[in-house]
Design a protein around this motif. Structure first.
Motif, short mmCIF file in Angstrom:
data_model
loop_
_atom_site.label_atom_id
_atom_site.label_comp_id
_atom_site.label_asym_id
_atom_site.label_seq_id
_atom_site.Cartn_x
_atom_site.Cartn_y
_atom_site.Cartn_z
N SER A 163 -11.40 -14.79 9.02
CA SER A 163 -10.25 -14.04 9.38
C SER A 163 -10.68 -12.53 9.60
N VAL A 164 -9.66 -11.56 10.47
CA VAL A 164 -10.95 -10.29 9.82
C VAL A 164 -9.95 -9.86 9.28
N ASP A 165 -10.71 -9.06 7.26
CA ASP A 165 -10.05 -8.15 7.14
C ASP A 165 -9.28 -7.46 7.26
N ILE A 166 -7.92 -6.96 7.94
CA ILE A 166 -7.92 -5.17 8.34
C ILE A 166 -7.78 -3.93 7.23
N GLY A 167 -8.18 -4.54 6.00
CA GLY A 167 -7.35 -3.56 4.97
C GLY A 167 -5.82 -2.82 4.68
N THR A 168 -5.13 -3.97 4.77
CA THR A 168 -4.08 -3.88 5.55
C THR A 168 -3.33 -3.25 4.26
N PHE A 169 -3.71 -2.99 2.61
CA PHE A 169 -3.22 -2.67 1.95
C PHE A 169 -3.20 -0.55 1.78
N ARG A 170 -4.97 -0.78 2.25
CA ARG A 170 -5.20 0.79 2.37
C ARG A 170 -4.44 1.39 3.84
N LEU A 171 -4.14 0.85 4.91
CA LEU A 171 -3.59 1.10 5.66
C LEU A 171 -2.26 2.02 5.27
N GLY A 172 -1.39 0.93 4.57
CA GLY A 172 -0.51 1.25 3.97
C GLY A 172 -0.67 2.67 3.36
N TYR A 173 -0.92 2.70 2.49
CA TYR A 173 -2.07 3.52 1.41
C TYR A 173 -2.26 5.24 1.91
N GLU A 174 -3.10 4.66 2.58
CA GLU A 174 -3.63 6.15 3.26
C GLU A 174 -2.47 6.98 4.39
N ALA A 175 -1.91 6.00 5.51
CA ALA A 175 -0.77 6.12 6.13
C ALA A 175 0.29 7.49 5.27
N THR A 176 0.34 6.73 4.15
CA THR A 176 1.60 7.71 2.78
C THR A 176 0.92 9.10 2.70
N GLN A 177 -0.03 8.82 1.95
CA GLN A 177 -1.24 10.08 1.17
C GLN A 177 -0.57 10.74 2.56
N TYR A 178 -1.24 10.49 3.74
CA TYR A 178 -1.22 11.75 4.34
C TYR A 178 -0.02 12.07 5.16
N VAL A 179 0.91 11.60 5.44
CA VAL A 179 3.09 11.44 5.23
C VAL A 179 3.20 12.67 4.51
N ILE A 180 2.20 12.75 3.09
CA ILE A 180 3.12 13.30 2.37
C ILE A 180 1.90 14.18 1.60
N GLY A 219 0.95 -1.31 -0.20
CA GLY A 219 0.27 -0.14 0.07
C GLY A 219 1.47 1.35 -0.18
N ILE A 220 2.08 1.35 0.99
CA ILE A 220 2.83 2.89 0.91
C ILE A 220 3.74 2.60 -0.65
N SER A 221 3.79 0.80 -0.89
CA SER A 221 4.25 2.00 -2.60
C SER A 221 3.78 1.92 -4.07
N LYS A 222 2.59 1.83 -3.30
CA LYS A 222 1.09 2.23 -4.66
C LYS A 222 1.32 3.36 -4.64
N LYS A 223 1.41 4.11 -2.97
CA LYS A 223 1.25 5.41 -3.13
C LYS A 223 2.06 6.25 -3.52
N ALA A 224 3.38 5.86 -2.65
CA ALA A 224 4.41 6.88 -3.15
C ALA A 224 5.15 6.93 -4.38
N HIS A 225 4.81 5.81 -5.03
CA HIS A 225 4.98 5.65 -6.55
C HIS A 225 4.38 7.28 -7.49
N GLU A 226 2.52 6.76 -6.94
CA GLU A 226 2.06 7.11 -7.83
C GLU A 226 2.31 8.69 -6.81
N SER A 227 2.50 9.57 -6.22
CA SER A 227 3.38 10.86 -5.61
C SER A 227 4.62 10.78 -6.08
N ARG A 228 5.43 10.13 -6.97
CA ARG A 228 7.40 9.97 -6.80
C ARG A 228 7.83 9.82 -5.83
#
Lengths: 353, 353
Positions: free
Chosen positions: B300-317, B92-101
């Motif tokens: 099992s509980v789907d905790i949306g792991t990918f989105r946790l990473g994606y959103e954390a990256t979006q907001y740190v940017i 998730g992090i690398s997806k957003k990081a890549h999108e924002s270079r």
């Protein structure tokens, strides 16, 4: 090396060809934030065309060490990290990096061009002291660049060119795939499919060679229709499985390129009312930690993924700290772990066809 | 903020206390390679003691952007990457990081102190523009440092302090664990164990709260002996499983903190001739991609792991690019995926005890 080449092609030549000032070329080399990405790309393309490589080694000695190793994946981290190979190889890398007090910089590019640009930017911007390529592509442009730039790097996989000049860590993919195919032949299988992998990568070429050798030695014909090269078998798993099973003479065993592909195919075989290993045997590669908890537990090749990463890091650090270190080939041993996804070819199947 | 504090404690105060020259302190702040690691650590300890935080925000505006985000794991990558949560959050992090270079810099430290030092070195050495903490520890020293240094960061998890001042991405762990426990209660289970997790992490505290709430609402007693906090249930899985099952009144269901723990416990239960779900029901968290291929397929509980990473990256940017961005809480939805690891409490078990 950089010096010799600079004597032939100069910054002025690059500037002229690219239609920019020589100072702009210098700034591109230094990866200055004052130059636009577009200009950087254009100037770098001209550098590549003309064969101009700045003397980065000399610069690197003068520059401050970053104590960072760049890790380059074959494709976007977004895709790659779905495959447990990458986290496991990263574990090996981070263990050694930690022991030697290096940090890790991960590529995020999602196309060959983006990854190439990222590597140039890491090298020219001195963001990293050395680079590990986590793949070996045939005639890889990025690898060629790192070689020409005399920048410290190692490869996980066998280089397709200049093997003897590059330090790399690999398995003996020809031998192990021959062994795996022989294992299936030993269980009575004659119709064995080779599934997954992209022939742009040396690992696939080597494994296909091992597969062919085993068939040839057993006196079985090589059948093109049993070879499936899908980069994303995960996405096309259904298509691949169905088309193999609808051949006039469908295979009774698969050599899958990794455990994820194996799982994927098993679930599609179930949809066809075929079970593993009763109807189809599957051997795969990578031996993910969950393979023993899967249904059925997978027979898989342990390729020593952790050690591939650890050793690649050890030797890139050697290169960083001693530019005169000789190139090396390190072969990580492999081992076929027998579990429950393979069985002797059933007599039923024999009579049926 | 840095300015106000610097007005109270000065570089001279730090230098005096640490027994070094003020110029040495300045070099430590700039993370100069000319200062030994030992001296850096000593000076930084004094800075922390005296409450001196250099005005990093002002420096950061002047400094060249690195276009890099630092990713901090709770423990060594070597250990963490064994857990599929981390590769998935990294995706998730690398997806957003890549999108924002942006590029990604991974921590490799293996202890709290090493990780703390790594973060200071990333911040002071300006190796990264922002940081994502992939965990939230109670009273975390690293988080406190980032707050005081006014350095852009986000957290995957709920901060234990100053929640309203920090941007973080989390699940509603209290609610989902209550739901999961209620699900087991609905199947007739009364003796439910809570397995794994370290109470130093806020996620464990929150989940334990949800578990307790469900028990209390159902009128069941909370039993300390049903709660197992093992950081490495993976390593102590046998011990944990055996000790739970040898209680006078053993549990009939487990709430496991992740799928790996669940797999581990299932294999040890097998050694005790107990099967899942017939004898023991298990619900776990994270919903790894292989959970459906496991034996039995895990509920099992789907905790949306990918989105946790994606959103954390979006907001740190967002924080990096706009220092005035307001702190935010982002809650990623969760979902219980029912598969085959839970069953109604068996009548047999009922009569037996």
């Amino acid at each position: 090396m950089g010096k010799e080449e600079a004597a032939v092609v100069t910054i002025k030549d690059v500037a002229k060809e690219a239609g920019v000032a020589p100072s702009t070329v210098s700034r591109v080399i230094a990866d200055s934030p004052r130059i636009s990405e577009e200009t950087k790309r254009r100037v770098r393309e001209v550098m590549e065309e003309l064969g101009y490589y700045p003397n980065l080694q000399a610069r690197s000695l003068a520059a401050k060490s970053t104590k960072t190793i760049g890790i380059i994946m074959p494709d976007s981290a977004y895709h790659n990290l779905q495959n447990p190979f990458f986290p496991e190889v990263l574990r090996g890398i981070s263990k050694k990096a930690h022991e030697s007090r290096y940090g890790i910089y991960l590529s995020t590019g999602s196309s060959e061009t983006e990854i190439y640009d990222e590597v140039i930017s890491m090298v020219m911007g001195r963001r990293v002291d050395g680079i590990i390529l986590l793949y070996s592509r045939i005639n890889d442009r990025t690898m060629k660049y790192l070689e020409k730039a005399v920048f410290p790097f190692t490869v996980v996989g066998r280089p397709s060119k200049n093997e003897e000049r590059i330090t790399y860590v690999d398995n003996n993919n020809v031998a192990i795939t021959k062994e795996v195919t022989n294992y299936l032949i030993g269980l009575g299988h004659e119709k064995i499919a080779f599934v997954g992998g992209n022939l742009k990568f040396v690992v696939t070429v080597d494994r296909l060679d091992g597969y062919k050798m085993a068939l040839a030695e057993a006196g079985f014909p090589f059948r093109e229709e049993y070879v499936v090269h899908e980069r994303f078998v995960l996405e096309k798993g259904k298509e691949v499985t169905f088309s193999l099973m609808s051949l006039d003479s469908p295979p009774t065993a698969f050599v899958a390129q990794d455990d994820l592909m194996a799982y994927e195919m098993i679930s599609h075989l179930e949809a066809l009312n075929m079970t593993v290993p009763e109807d189809i045997s599957i051997v795969s590669f990578n031996n993910f930690s969950l393979s023993e908890h899967s249904k059925p537990p997978l027979t898989s090749v342990d390729i020593g993924t952790f050690r591939l990463g650890y050793e690649a890091t050890q030797y890139v650090i050697e290169k960083i700290e001693n530019p005169d270190a000789l190139p090396k080939r390190i072969t990580i041993p492999t081992r076929l772990i027998e579990r429950k996804s393979c069985a002797p070819r059933s007599i039923g199947e024999e009579q049926e066809r």
